[in-house]
Write a protein that holds these residues in place. Structure first.
Motif, PDB file in Angstrom:
ATOM      1  N   LYS A  52       0.829  -1.207   0.000  1.00  0.00           N
ATOM      2  CA  LYS A  52       0.000   0.000   0.000  1.00  0.00           C
ATOM      3  C   LYS A  52       0.861   1.255   0.000  1.00  0.00           C
ATOM      4  O   LYS A  52       0.541   2.241  -0.678  1.00  0.00           O
ATOM      5  N   ASN A  53       1.966   1.229   0.725  1.00  0.00           N
ATOM      6  CA  ASN A  53       2.859   2.391   0.738  1.00  0.00           C
ATOM      7  C   ASN A  53       3.506   2.609  -0.622  1.00  0.00           C
ATOM      8  O   ASN A  53       3.712   3.753  -1.046  1.00  0.00           O
ATOM      9  N   PHE A  54       3.830   1.516  -1.307  1.00  0.00           N
ATOM     10  CA  PHE A  54       4.417   1.620  -2.642  1.00  0.00           C
ATOM     11  C   PHE A  54       3.420   2.197  -3.641  1.00  0.00           C
ATOM     12  O   PHE A  54       3.756   3.055  -4.460  1.00  0.00           O
ATOM     13  N   ASN A  55       2.181   1.703  -3.592  1.00  0.00           N
ATOM     14  CA  ASN A  55       1.245   1.929  -4.689  1.00  0.00           C
ATOM     15  C   ASN A  55       0.126   2.927  -4.406  1.00  0.00           C
ATOM     16  O   ASN A  55      -0.485   3.419  -5.345  1.00  0.00           O
ATOM     17  N   GLU A  56      -0.135   3.216  -3.133  1.00  0.00           N
ATOM     18  CA  GLU A  56      -1.271   4.085  -2.826  1.00  0.00           C
ATOM     19  C   GLU A  56      -0.878   5.366  -2.105  1.00  0.00           C
ATOM     20  O   GLU A  56      -1.512   6.403  -2.313  1.00  0.00           O
ATOM     21  N   ASP A  57       0.132   5.301  -1.259  1.00  0.00           N
ATOM     22  CA  ASP A  57       0.510   6.497  -0.493  1.00  0.00           C
ATOM     23  C   ASP A  57       2.012   6.512  -0.278  1.00  0.00           C
ATOM     24  O   ASP A  57       2.512   6.068   0.755  1.00  0.00           O
ATOM     25  N   ARG A  58       2.739   7.026  -1.266  1.00  0.00           N
ATOM     26  CA  ARG A  58       4.201   7.055  -1.189  1.00  0.00           C
ATOM     27  C   ARG A  58       4.697   7.916  -0.019  1.00  0.00           C
ATOM     28  O   ARG A  58       5.810   7.727   0.455  1.00  0.00           O
ATOM     29  N   SER A  59       3.870   8.864   0.425  1.00  0.00           N
ATOM     30  CA  SER A  59       4.307   9.734   1.522  1.00  0.00           C
ATOM     31  C   SER A  59       4.502   8.946   2.817  1.00  0.00           C
ATOM     32  O   SER A  59       5.217   9.400   3.717  1.00  0.00           O
ATOM     33  N   GLN A  60       3.857   7.784   2.910  1.00  0.00           N
ATOM     34  CA  GLN A  60       3.973   6.953   4.111  1.00  0.00           C
ATOM     35  C   GLN A  60       5.110   5.937   4.009  1.00  0.00           C
ATOM     36  O   GLN A  60       5.348   5.175   4.955  1.00  0.00           O
ATOM     37  N   LEU A  61       5.792   5.914   2.869  1.00  0.00           N
ATOM     38  CA  LEU A  61       6.857   4.936   2.660  1.00  0.00           C
ATOM     39  C   LEU A  61       8.158   5.434   3.296  1.00  0.00           C
ATOM     40  O   LEU A  61       8.726   6.439   2.884  1.00  0.00           O
ATOM     41  N   ASP A  62       8.620   4.727   4.279  1.00  0.00           N
ATOM     42  CA  ASP A  62       9.896   5.041   4.928  1.00  0.00           C
ATOM     43  C   ASP A  62      11.022   4.668   3.967  1.00  0.00           C
ATOM     44  O   ASP A  62      11.121   3.521   3.537  1.00  0.00           O
ATOM     45  N   LYS A  63      11.859   5.636   3.603  1.00  0.00           N
ATOM     46  CA  LYS A  63      12.914   5.352   2.628  1.00  0.00           C
ATOM     47  C   LYS A  63      13.930   4.347   3.158  1.00  0.00           C
ATOM     48  O   LYS A  63      14.731   3.806   2.392  1.00  0.00           O
ATOM     49  N   HIS A  64      13.890   4.084   4.446  1.00  0.00           N
ATOM     50  CA  HIS A  64      14.790   3.089   5.036  1.00  0.00           C
ATOM     51  C   HIS A  64      14.026   1.800   5.375  1.00  0.00           C
ATOM     52  O   HIS A  64      14.411   1.077   6.292  1.00  0.00           O
ATOM     53  N   TYR A  65      12.959   1.522   4.619  1.00  0.00           N
ATOM     54  CA  TYR A  65      12.083   0.397   4.968  1.00  0.00           C
ATOM     55  C   TYR A  65      12.809  -0.948   4.946  1.00  0.00           C
ATOM     56  O   TYR A  65      12.433  -1.884   5.656  1.00  0.00           O
ATOM     57  N   MET A  66      13.884  -1.059   4.154  1.00  0.00           N
ATOM     58  CA  MET A  66      14.588  -2.335   4.088  1.00  0.00           C
ATOM     59  C   MET A  66      15.739  -2.427   5.090  1.00  0.00           C
ATOM     60  O   MET A  66      16.494  -3.385   5.076  1.00  0.00           O
ATOM     61  N   GLU A  67      15.840  -1.436   5.968  1.00  0.00           N
ATOM     62  CA  GLU A  67      16.871  -1.492   6.995  1.00  0.00           C
ATOM     63  C   GLU A  67      16.398  -2.239   8.244  1.00  0.00           C
ATOM     64  O   GLU A  67      17.193  -2.627   9.084  1.00  0.00           O
ATOM     65  N   THR A  68      15.076  -2.432   8.362  1.00  0.00           N
ATOM     66  CA  THR A  68      14.542  -3.198   9.490  1.00  0.00           C
ATOM     67  C   THR A  68      14.418  -4.664   9.075  1.00  0.00           C
ATOM     68  O   THR A  68      14.211  -4.966   7.895  1.00  0.00           O
ATOM     69  N   ALA A  69      14.494  -5.551  10.049  1.00  0.00           N
ATOM     70  CA  ALA A  69      14.448  -6.988   9.746  1.00  0.00           C
ATOM     71  C   ALA A  69      13.126  -7.378   9.092  1.00  0.00           C
ATOM     72  O   ALA A  69      13.105  -8.081   8.076  1.00  0.00           O
ATOM     73  N   ILE A  70      12.003  -6.902   9.631  1.00  0.00           N
ATOM     74  CA  ILE A  70      10.708  -7.301   9.077  1.00  0.00           C
ATOM     75  C   ILE A  70      10.430  -6.608   7.751  1.00  0.00           C
ATOM     76  O   ILE A  70       9.813  -7.178   6.847  1.00  0.00           O
ATOM     77  N   GLY A  71      10.902  -5.360   7.604  1.00  0.00           N
ATOM     78  CA  GLY A  71      10.733  -4.655   6.331  1.00  0.00           C
ATOM     79  C   GLY A  71      11.479  -5.361   5.203  1.00  0.00           C
ATOM     80  O   GLY A  71      10.960  -5.523   4.095  1.00  0.00           O
ATOM     81  N   LEU A  72      12.696  -5.785   5.513  1.00  0.00           N
ATOM     82  CA  LEU A  72      13.503  -6.493   4.515  1.00  0.00           C
ATOM     83  C   LEU A  72      12.885  -7.849   4.190  1.00  0.00           C
ATOM     84  O   LEU A  72      12.798  -8.240   3.021  1.00  0.00           O
ATOM     85  N   GLN A  73      12.441  -8.553   5.228  1.00  0.00           N
ATOM     86  CA  GLN A  73      11.835  -9.869   4.997  1.00  0.00           C
ATOM     87  C   GLN A  73      10.553  -9.746   4.174  1.00  0.00           C
ATOM     88  O   GLN A  73      10.296 -10.567   3.278  1.00  0.00           O
ATOM     89  N   ALA A  74       9.753  -8.720   4.445  1.00  0.00           N
ATOM     90  CA  ALA A  74       8.513  -8.504   3.684  1.00  0.00           C
ATOM     91  C   ALA A  74       8.827  -8.233   2.217  1.00  0.00           C
ATOM     92  O   ALA A  74       8.176  -8.782   1.309  1.00  0.00           O
ATOM     93  N   TYR A  75       9.831  -7.391   1.977  1.00  0.00           N
ATOM     94  CA  TYR A  75      10.194  -7.073   0.598  1.00  0.00           C
ATOM     95  C   TYR A  75      10.705  -8.321  -0.128  1.00  0.00           C
ATOM     96  O   TYR A  75      10.284  -8.617  -1.253  1.00  0.00           O
ATOM     97  N   ILE A  76      11.600  -9.050   0.493  1.00  0.00           N
ATOM     98  CA  ILE A  76      12.191 -10.233  -0.137  1.00  0.00           C
ATOM     99  C   ILE A  76      11.131 -11.297  -0.417  1.00  0.00           C
ATOM    100  O   ILE A  76      11.143 -11.952  -1.461  1.00  0.00           O
ATOM    101  N   SER A  77      10.171 -11.437   0.502  1.00  0.00           N
ATOM    102  CA  SER A  77       9.175 -12.501   0.352  1.00  0.00           C
ATOM    103  C   SER A  77       8.211 -12.238  -0.800  1.00  0.00           C
ATOM    104  O   SER A  77       7.781 -13.171  -1.478  1.00  0.00           O
ATOM    105  N   SER A  78       7.877 -10.973  -1.058  1.00  0.00           N
ATOM    106  CA  SER A  78       6.813 -10.669  -2.018  1.00  0.00           C
ATOM    107  C   SER A  78       7.262  -9.957  -3.289  1.00  0.00           C
ATOM    108  O   SER A  78       6.651 -10.129  -4.336  1.00  0.00           O
TER     109      SER A  78
END
Length: 412
Positions: A52-78
């Motif tokens: 949703k942050n990628f596609n609906e509300d970029r303002s809510q996307l933390d530019k460091h989203y892949m620096e957290t363990a769960i953020g990175l795991q979510a990105y890698i998984s999907s």
């Protein structure tokens, strides 16, 4: 064409091992292969938020989203595997594959790939799978002795993870090297394949041309450059504008696809049209990705994207074509629109008019598509929706010899 993960790599890169590494990391199965439902549901929830942050509300996307363990795991998984498949499926198409083959027709000491904004190296993995596929299909091609990947990204953590997946899947030691850089300016070798995958939409528009030019200027003759962006209006139109600026100001740069011309893009943000240039690819996602999709409520069976594929001093051209279809087919109801019916039949003889009326009785009637032609103009084309004839899907190359019923003489 087979999915990237079904390629049987036996020279440099074992794709099956790569998939094992990916599944091990996302952690939704126990050691017996049984689904860990709680883990899968939790991961799916994080994936949904990221999407949703990628596609609906970029303002809510933390530019460091892949620096957290769960953020990175979510990105890698999907997101990782669909991004690999987008690049692989595009470059393996008939109009593009010859360009990759052109880099393998002679013995080569090293194949150099630059992957700008590489993240977990999805673009590079697609190239590795493609090289394996080509070498297995064509015995006349030569495998380079080594492959060098410049992984250009500011996030050391995400590059390290992507590099770990690759290194654990290498068939021969030291055959693939990966060097992380923070800027294209630090590349020390001439590039064979330059990748810019889903990155320009994340950097300020004023820096895009300069960045792209710096990468291109570090390539040798015959080198390839692929830019891929999300198939959304804002990003596709911005890519069209970047394309125009780059083609106008870069020497010896020719478009392999998708364009049938080097003239200004008629669908860029510099035009007033509401259409935009994008394409789609349908594939069969692996079982584990389908499970993530189930809990995240995201459907990855159809992948959308916009792209530009270039070569410096094009080696040879693919089969010439008149235009590319840049829309889906949609029906025209001539029965309910006398003006449209008259438009198509006014110049027909009485016998031809009767034949035309009979042909339009197929279910679906007359279909319309939008073509981007060799002249750089957009034209409407029309065909009878005959179920026995081929479909003119978005992205299809159109030859002048193709049996369209008629093309609109007026450009739109």
């Amino acid at each position: 064409m087979r999915n990237f993960y079904e390629v049987n790599g036996n020279v440099f890169f074992n794709i099956e091992k790569y998939m094992v590494e990916w599944e091990k990391y996302i952690g939704i199965y126990d050691k017996n292969g049984t689904e860990k439902k709680g883990s899968a549901q939790s991961l799916g929830s994080h994936v949904q938020k990221l999407w949703k942050n990628f596609n609906e509300d970029r303002s809510q996307l933390d530019k460091h989203y892949m620096e957290t363990a769960i953020g990175l795991q979510a990105y890698i998984s999907s997101f990782l595997l669909p991004n690999i498949e987008r690049v692989f499926s595009l470059l393996v198409r008939d109009e593009n594959i010859f360009a990759i083959e052109s880099l393998l027709v002679t013995e080569k000491e090293e194949l150099v790939i630059s992957d700008f904004g590489c993240g977990p190296l999805s673009g590079s993995v697609a190239i590795l799978a493609l090289v394996e596929y080509l070498l297995a299909q064509n015995s006349k091609l030569f495998a380079p002795k080594k492959i060098c990947i410049y992984a250009i990204d500011r996030s050391e953590k995400v590059v390290e993870l992507g590099a770990k997946f690759v290194k654990n899947s290498i068939i021969t030691d030291n055959s693939i090297s990966i060097e992380r850089l923070t800027s294209p300016a630090k590349i020390s070798k001439e590039i064979d394949i330059a990748l810019c995958i889903n990155v320009f939409n994340e950097i300020p528009e004023k820096h895009r041309f300069k960045t792209l030019k710096s990468i291109y200027d570090n390539t040798h003759e015959g080198a390839l450059l692929l830019i891929m962006e999300p198939g959304q209006e804002e990003h596709a139109k911005a890519l069209g504008a970047l394309r125009d600026h780059f083609i106008e100001n870069s020497e010896n740069c020719e478009i392999i696809s998708p364009c049938a011309h080097n003239k200004p893009c008629p669908l860029s943000q510099n035009t007033g049209r509401k259409d935009w240039c994008w394409f789609r690819h349908s594939w069969n996602p692996p079982t584990s990705l389908k499970l993530i999709d189930k809990y995240s409520k995201i459907d990855h069976h159809e992948l959308n994207f916009s792209y530009l594929f270039l070569q410096k001093n094009k080696i040879r051209s693919a089969e010439n074509y008149f235009a590319r279809c840049v829309s889906d087919e949609f029906a025209l109801d001539l029965k309910g629109n006398k003006a449209q019916f008259d438009y198509f039949t006014n110049n027909l003889s009485s016998g031809d008019k009767e034949e035309f009326i009979e042909m339009t009785q197929y279910e679906g009637g007359l279909q319309k598509i939008l073509l981007c032609t060799q002249t750089g103009a957009l034209e409407s084309a029309f065909m009878i929706a005959d179920p026995e004839q081929k479909e003119y899907r978005r992205g299809r190359r159109i030859k002048e010899s193709d049996e369209l019923y008629m093309r609109a003489k007026e450009r739109i």
